[in-house]
Design an enzyme around this catalytic site. Structure first.
Site, PDB file in Angstrom:
ATOM      1  N   SER A   3       8.569   9.908  16.104  1.00  0.00           N
ATOM      2  CA  SER A   3       9.006   9.303  14.844  1.00  0.00           C
ATOM      3  C   SER A   3      10.515   9.231  14.801  1.00  0.00           C
ATOM      4  CB  SER A   3       8.496  10.131  13.657  1.00  0.00           C
ATOM      5  OG  SER A   3       9.080   9.707  12.441  1.00  0.00           O
ATOM      6  N   TYR A  11       7.174  17.900   8.605  1.00  0.00           N
ATOM      7  CA  TYR A  11       6.874  16.720   9.418  1.00  0.00           C
ATOM      8  C   TYR A  11       7.996  16.462  10.420  1.00  0.00           C
ATOM      9  CZ  TYR A  11       5.939  11.789  10.524  1.00  0.00           C
ATOM     10  OH  TYR A  11       5.697  10.600  11.161  1.00  0.00           O
TER      11      TYR A  11
END
Length: 680
Positions: free
Chosen positions: A557, A570
């Site tokens: 990501s 996250y």
């Protein structure tokens, strides 16, 4: 569509749908009739016959070759003899009628020259058992009387068509013939009569073998098969290594078979002798090669000993195959196509078959089961005697077979590769699976939601004869080491191994530091950091056993490098994944295994993460409506474009499709340009 053509297709489907009658893509059927010639306005007599490479059970009108019978029969006046047989196939094209249609097969002459309105040529196990028995002519007379005539072995072609035509003319009472070493041919004046005659030959032979055959034609049992659970565990341990051996010349996909026929054959004393004789029917050995590789250790031999012995036997197999080629090759023979086995037999465990794709591998295995049935029938009544080795070579390295191979389309970039995609049931995982399958890969979709993964797998299978040849779904929660091990084992048993792994499974809980619980932290790290580690570790065992290199791709990501608000768990888990890429690239590179990553951002549409609450939370953080979150992300990028799952899939393909073969340890941003996330 003419009535004769309709009847032909109906008969083909009936005969081809039953494996007792013929093997997949084997045999052919034809019908003769008249249609109006649009050029002359006159009726013209035509032949409709299954074209080269088609399958009777799934035959369509487009799979028929259509020829003018007057022109084809005129070829008998220019036939130069068996020594120049190959020239005749090119002449078939000058007999074609109308536009389109399939290429005529080598068996077209048999159908055109036999004076019957309908003709079937089939490869039933029972018929080939008679055809390969040492006393085949005597058996044929004993079983059928004068209703079926013996035809000595002759390579398929124009001369064989002339032979059968003459035999039919000389035996008006006959309904068909047994072709020595090959199969059967039957005829009739109506489609129903032809079908009935074909089935009479097949069923009569079956019943005669059942009534008169020895009960144990393969000899006594010397090694019982391993119990099912143990057998499958051993198969999964062996398959990647065997696949690596079978891919020495060209990468292969595998298929595993432990059917009762295979296990019984391998349990009995005579299987080494019979396997060494090889297959006989041309359709069989073109797909199975002249003989299989047979392990000569008992089922309970230690795994290390089995792997060592398989390596030794593979070396000997390649040397033997090269010697076979040298014994029979002429100066104008095609080059040797590869010396690896297509069939590997392991007593107590089963059969491993190989091909350029899953269907080819599976069909090769099916054909060897046919060969086992043939050997059983022949040995039950007599002794098995296949055609001579030199004849096998003439067909395997026939220029006509070479021409058929040249007509095949170029392989797709990922042909022969097996991909495992976690989180494959939705979003980026589903898009990646679609792209990899479109580029030729076999795909294993691993997802906690098996129904979603099944739906995508069925979509990827599409209209394939067997959708499972393209994709399968497996249920896996990547936080479970046991489920990951089982998922990789299922992939191995389905396709022979794994070549390309996409670590995509993920989730996100958008919370501030003080709102993030320990459970929130653990869950996200368990799924993404720990889960990716476990998947990569289990897949690496397979990749190393195969010895063919491979690819690990992490869907990380933008948040792995960009510090955004309210996503500490996250972002930290994604950073862990990003560094795994670097660490594994360094460790696995010497084995030819490349490890790379993709850093997406703002992939809202179709995303399981965004749909599960992350989207609502991020929209609240940024003060926008959730349905406009994708637009919001797009506007903050340099390119002002929304990122879709297909864009991420394209990056995965770019990393694995071959053009970046010397790239490892790389992260590709797929974020439409987020300057703060530029890699430094």
């Amino acid at each position: 569509m003419s009535n004769a053509k309709n009847e032909l297709l109906e008969r083909a489907h009936t005969l081809g749908s039953d494996p007792r009658n013929t093997n997949f893509a084997g045999g052919n059927a034809s019908a003769k009739g008249t249609e109006n010639d649009p050029v002359t306005g006159q009726d013209v007599e035509l032949l409709w016959v299954k074209g080269s490479g088609g399958d009777l059970g799934t035959l369509t009108a487009g799979g028929l070759a259509v020829l003018r019978l007057d022109r084809f029969r005129a070829l008998t006046g220019v036939y130069p003899g068996e020594e120049r047989e190959d020239e005749m196939v090119a002449a078939f094209d000058f007999c074609l009628h109308g536009k389109g249609g399939a290429a005529p097969s080598i068996d077209t002459a048999m159908h055109a020259l036999v004076e019957s309105a309908h003709v079937d040529h089939l490869h039933p196990d029972s018929g080939i058992a008679i055809a390969t028995a040492a006393d085949g002519p005597e058996l044929t007379a004993r079983i059928f009387g004068d209703r079926v005539v013996w035809v000595p072995w002759r390579r398929p072609g124009f001369q064989l068509g002339l032979d059968i035509s003459a035999i039919k003319a000389a035996n008006p009472q006959a309904i068909g013939c047994i072709l020595g070493g090959h199969g059967i041919t039957a005829w009739g004046e109506t489609s129903a009569e032809c079908q009935a005659n074909s089935l009479e030959i097949i069923r009569t032979a079956e019943q005669y073998i059942a009534d008169h055959g020895r009960p144990d034609p393969f000899g006594p049992v010397v090694h019982e098969p391993l119990p099912e659970e143990t057998r499958h565990r051993r198969a999964a341990e062996l398959f990647p290594a065997i696949r690596g051996l079978a891919s020495t010349d060209a990468r292969q996909v595998g298929h595993y078979t432990d059917s009762p026929e295979v296990l019984d054959f391998l349990a009995r004393a005579e299987h080494p002798r019979l396997a060494a004789l090889g297959t006989s029917c041309p359709d069989h050995f073109l797909r199975t090669k002249v003989a299989p590789l047979v392990l000569d250790l008992p089922p309970d031999a230690p795994l290390a000993d089995v792997l060592t012995r398989l390596g030794e036997l593979h070396t000997q197999y390649r040397a033997d195959y090269a010697a076979y080629y040298q014994r029979h090759a002429a100066p104008d023979s095609p080059a040797m196509r590869g010396a690896d086995p297509a069939i590997v037999l392991v007593p107590g465990v089963g059969m491993f078959s190989f091909g350029k794709d899953k269907q080819t591998a599976r069909v090769a295995g099916e054909f060897y089961v046919n060969a086992i049935n043939v050997m059983r029938g022949a040995e039950a009544l007599s002794s098995y005697r296949p055609i001579e080795e030199s004849e096998k070579f003439r067909i395997e390295y026939w220029e006509l077979e070479e021409a058929k191979l040249r007509r095949l389309p170029a392989p797709k970039p990922l042909a022969g590769r097996v991909a495992l995609v976690t989180g494959g049931g939705s979003g980026i995982g589903a898009a990646t699976a679609r792209r990899l399958a479109a580029e030729g890969a076999c795909v294993v979709l691993a997802d906690r939601d098996l129904a979603a993964a099944d739906k995508v797998a069925a979509e990827l299978g599409g209209s394939a004869y067997r959708p499972q040849d393209v994709a399968i779904a497996v249920r896996v929660d990547v936080t479970s080491e046991e489920q990951i091990t089982d998922a990789v084992r299922q992939a191995v048993l389905a396709f022979g191994g794994v070549d390309l792994v996409v670590n995509n499974a993920g989730l996100s809980l958008s919370r501030s530091l003080l709102e993030t619980t320990l459970d929130d932290w653990n869950l996200q790290h368990d799924v993404m950091a720990r889960g990716s580690f476990l998947v990569s570790r289990e897949a690496a065992r397979v990749l190393l056993s195969q010895g063919m290199g491979g690819d690990l791709v992490y869907i990380s990501s933008k948040n792995a490098v960009f510090a955004g608000p309210n996503n500490v768990a996250y972002g930290a888990a994604k950073a862990d994944q990003a560094h795994q890429v670097r660490l594994l690239a360094a460790e696995l590179g010497p084995h030819g295994i490349r490890v790379n990553g993709v850093n997406p951002d703002g992939v809202v549409r179709g995303s399981g993460i965004f749909a599960s609450g992350w989207g609502a939370n991020r929209a609240a953080v940024y003060g926008v409506e959730e349905e406009r979150l994708g637009e919001f992300y797009a506007q903050r990028t340099l390119l002002k474009q929304e990122v879709l799952p297909e864009h991420v899939a394209a990056a995965v393909f770019a990393l694995t499709g071959g053009d970046l073969s010397l790239t490892t340890g790389l992260h590709i941003p797929v974020d439409a340009g987020v300057a703060a996330a530029f890699l430094r």
